[in-house]
Design a protein around this motif. Structure first.
Motif, mmCIF file in Angstrom:
data_model
loop_
_atom_site.group_PDB
_atom_site.id
_atom_site.type_symbol
_atom_site.label_atom_id
_atom_site.label_comp_id
_atom_site.label_asym_id
_atom_site.label_seq_id
_atom_site.Cartn_x
_atom_site.Cartn_y
_atom_site.Cartn_z
ATOM 1 N N ASP A 156 8.257 -5.254 -10.064
ATOM 2 C CA ASP A 156 6.964 -4.836 -9.781
ATOM 3 C C ASP A 156 6.515 -5.297 -8.389
ATOM 4 N N VAL B 273 0.484 12.190 -5.161
ATOM 5 C CA VAL B 273 0.192 11.116 -5.030
ATOM 6 C C VAL B 273 -1.119 10.590 -5.873
ATOM 7 N N ASP B 274 -2.132 11.646 -5.912
ATOM 8 C CA ASP B 274 -3.214 11.541 -6.665
ATOM 9 C C ASP B 274 -2.799 11.146 -8.238
ATOM 10 N N MET C 47 8.181 1.980 -1.631
ATOM 11 C CA MET C 47 6.881 2.672 -1.248
ATOM 12 C C MET C 47 6.814 2.635 0.388
ATOM 13 N N GLY D 102 6.033 13.538 -4.631
ATOM 14 C CA GLY D 102 5.079 13.980 -3.907
ATOM 15 C C GLY D 102 5.592 13.820 -2.514
ATOM 16 N N VAL E 254 -1.900 3.609 -3.386
ATOM 17 C CA VAL E 254 -1.150 3.484 -4.574
ATOM 18 C C VAL E 254 -0.347 2.084 -4.774
ATOM 19 N N LEU F 84 9.136 5.505 1.586
ATOM 20 C CA LEU F 84 8.273 6.729 1.495
ATOM 21 C C LEU F 84 7.103 6.837 2.487
ATOM 22 N N ILE G 196 15.859 4.960 -10.028
ATOM 23 C CA ILE G 196 14.551 4.730 -10.651
ATOM 24 C C ILE G 196 14.917 5.280 -12.247
ATOM 25 N N THR H 43 5.341 1.504 -14.776
ATOM 26 C CA THR H 43 5.402 1.579 -13.203
ATOM 27 C C THR H 43 6.335 2.325 -12.597
ATOM 28 N N LYS H 44 7.458 2.557 -13.238
ATOM 29 C CA LYS H 44 8.448 3.382 -12.418
ATOM 30 C C LYS H 44 8.228 4.655 -12.345
ATOM 31 N N ALA I 263 5.481 9.698 -7.029
ATOM 32 C CA ALA I 263 5.120 9.200 -5.555
ATOM 33 C C ALA I 263 6.369 9.702 -4.963
ATOM 34 N N VAL I 264 7.523 9.552 -5.232
ATOM 35 C CA VAL I 264 8.880 10.019 -4.474
ATOM 36 C C VAL I 264 8.796 11.739 -4.619
ATOM 37 N N VAL J 290 5.410 5.997 -11.955
ATOM 38 C CA VAL J 290 4.208 6.066 -10.931
ATOM 39 C C VAL J 290 5.152 6.250 -9.632
ATOM 40 N N LEU J 291 6.182 5.462 -9.462
ATOM 41 C CA LEU J 291 7.174 5.639 -8.257
ATOM 42 C C LEU J 291 7.932 6.819 -8.188
ATOM 43 N N ALA K 106 -0.015 10.149 -9.586
ATOM 44 C CA ALA K 106 0.505 8.792 -9.421
ATOM 45 C C ALA K 106 -0.544 7.816 -9.461
ATOM 46 N N LEU K 107 -1.566 7.768 -8.617
ATOM 47 C CA LEU K 107 -2.588 6.884 -8.637
ATOM 48 C C LEU K 107 -3.381 6.781 -9.934
ATOM 49 N N LYS L 39 -2.723 7.721 1.111
ATOM 50 C CA LYS L 39 -2.942 7.731 -0.391
ATOM 51 C C LYS L 39 -1.665 6.701 -0.950
ATOM 52 N N LEU L 40 -0.508 6.683 -0.259
ATOM 53 C CA LEU L 40 0.827 5.935 -0.795
ATOM 54 C C LEU L 40 0.115 4.415 -0.500
ATOM 55 N N LEU M 191 -1.299 -1.021 -7.428
ATOM 56 C CA LEU M 191 -0.040 -1.404 -8.079
ATOM 57 C C LEU M 191 0.120 -3.028 -8.124
ATOM 58 N N ALA N 97 -1.169 4.871 -12.655
ATOM 59 C CA ALA N 97 -1.200 3.608 -12.458
ATOM 60 C C ALA N 97 -2.272 3.173 -13.235
ATOM 61 N N LEU N 98 -3.503 3.644 -13.108
ATOM 62 C CA LEU N 98 -4.724 3.163 -13.557
ATOM 63 C C LEU N 98 -4.608 3.269 -15.015
ATOM 64 N N MET O 9 7.000 -1.486 -17.641
ATOM 65 C CA MET O 9 7.924 -1.290 -16.664
ATOM 66 C C MET O 9 8.159 0.226 -16.412
#
Lengths: 90, 106, 158
Positions: free
Chosen positions: B44, A57-58, B52, A48, B71, B55, A9, A38-39, A45-46, A41-42, A60-61, B67-68, B75, A64-65, A35
């Motif tokens: 994307d 993860v919250d 995801m 988390g 997300v 994970l 990533i 977005t990465k 998440a990893v 966010v990933l 990350a959410l 939650k995952l 996305l 993203a928004l 881009m």
């Protein structure tokens, strides 16, 4: 194994940043920054899942928004700028 | 069973990483903004989906899994919207797209 | 009324996933915010014409999503192959195609599905004419055959 994914990533993120610096037009830069977001966010998440905490993860959410809204805002800005330019020229 | 899930999630994660790097290389190999957008769109969709999924397989049954999924859903909803608004603005303001000029489509 | 209850259930589920606490005070806050969101959406109905897109309640939606995932995987493999082959193998085209859906939500779903499959991106929508940028001529031809259009149109009659 999570290490390998994180490194992958990060390589993608570095390449996107290079594109953002090189990008001949402004839209290339916006695309690369989107881009990159977005990465991130990933990546969060990893992190988390590795630390087994759902609060990451919250984050990350929320990221993203915010990324989505920021992109919409930047692109809206061009639209308004064009309108003012047209009004001034007419 | 445990081992099977682990192997499946590793395969998903590694494929996702590979697809992501491929998409990032596509940013350099394609000629203009319109075609680069297609390269960014594969990171994307499939890179995001595969990572995801890996994970989710690792997380097991918990709040983390829900939650995952959330997300992933957000996305998946937002990335086409950003792509559409970006290409719309680029069409209006930016350079003309490079088209294949061997024949003209209707 | 059924639509309002369905929307309320979805919003409540959203709150429960995000909060994860089951104390009476926090559940009360959750209930309050669900009611406020439903009230605001109800007011927006007069502006927009529909309260909650009926297409989301179609029973065929899961089948469509599965077909969509298959489609995404197929076109992903195609685009990945073309990235490694280099820019000689692509033939960017702009085509127009017709959307056969009646409601706005159906058109949005169709345009978003086109954008989501890599290789094709919707550029603009005028009434029911979509302008699509495709990475290869083959992808544009597949789109103009109109299978996706048919599948989204079928979703519309609930």
């Amino acid at each position: 194994m999570f290490l390998a994914v994180s490194i992958a990533i990060m390589i993608v993120m570095v390449l996107a940043l290079v594109r953002a610096f090189l990008g001949p037009t402004l839209f290339d830069r916006i695309l690369a920054v989107n881009m990159f977001g977005t990465k991130i966010v990933l990546l969060v998440a990893v992190l988390g899942v590795v630390s087994d905490q759902s609060s990451f993860v919250d984050i990350a959410l929320v990221y993203a928004l915010i990324n989505f809204i920021a992109m919409i805002a930047v692109l809206r800005f061009f639209e308004y700028e064009r309108r003012t330019r047209e009004r001034e020229s007419s | 069973m445990e081992l099977l899930i682990d192997v499946a999630s590793w395969i998903c994660l590694l494929t996702g990483g590979f697809v992501g790097i491929t998409g990032a290389i596509g940013l350099f190999r394609f000629p203009d903004i319109y075609t680069r957008l297609h390269a960014s769109s594969i990171t994307d969709t499939s890179c995001m989906g595969l990572i995801m999924l890996g994970l989710i397989l690792q997380a097991g049954l918990s709040v983390l899994l829900l939650k995952l999924l959330l997300v992933m859903l957000i996305l998946a909803y937002t990335s086409p919207t950003v792509a559409h608004i970006l290409i719309k603005t680029a069409r209006r303001e930016g350079p003309e797209p490079i088209l294949d000029n061997k024949e003209v489509e209707s | 009324m059924k639509v309002v209850i369905n929307f309320g259930i979805i919003l409540t589920g959203f709150w429960l996933i995000n909060s994860g606490y089951f104390k009476p005070l926090l559940l009360g806050f959750g209930f309050l915010s669900v009611v406020i969101v439903i009230a605001i959406t109800w007011r927006m109905k007069e502006k927009d014409g529909e309260f909650f897109p009926l297409i989301m309640m179609s029973l065929r939606l899961p089948g469509y999503l599965l077909w969509m995932i298959g489609q995404i995987i197929k076109s992903n493999m195609d685009v990945i192959r073309r990235i490694w082959l280099g820019s000689k193998s692509i033939s960017p085209t702009i085509v127009t195609c017709k959307a056969g859906q009646k409601s706005d939500a159906g058109k949005v779903l169709y345009a978003n599905s086109i954008t989501m499959t890599p290789g094709t991106i919707t550029m603009s929508i005028h009434d029911d004419i979509l302008e699509v940028h495709a990475l290869t001529r083959q992808a544009a031809k597949d789109l103009q055959l109109g299978e996706m259009d048919r599948r989204v149109t079928v979703l519309e009659d609930v």
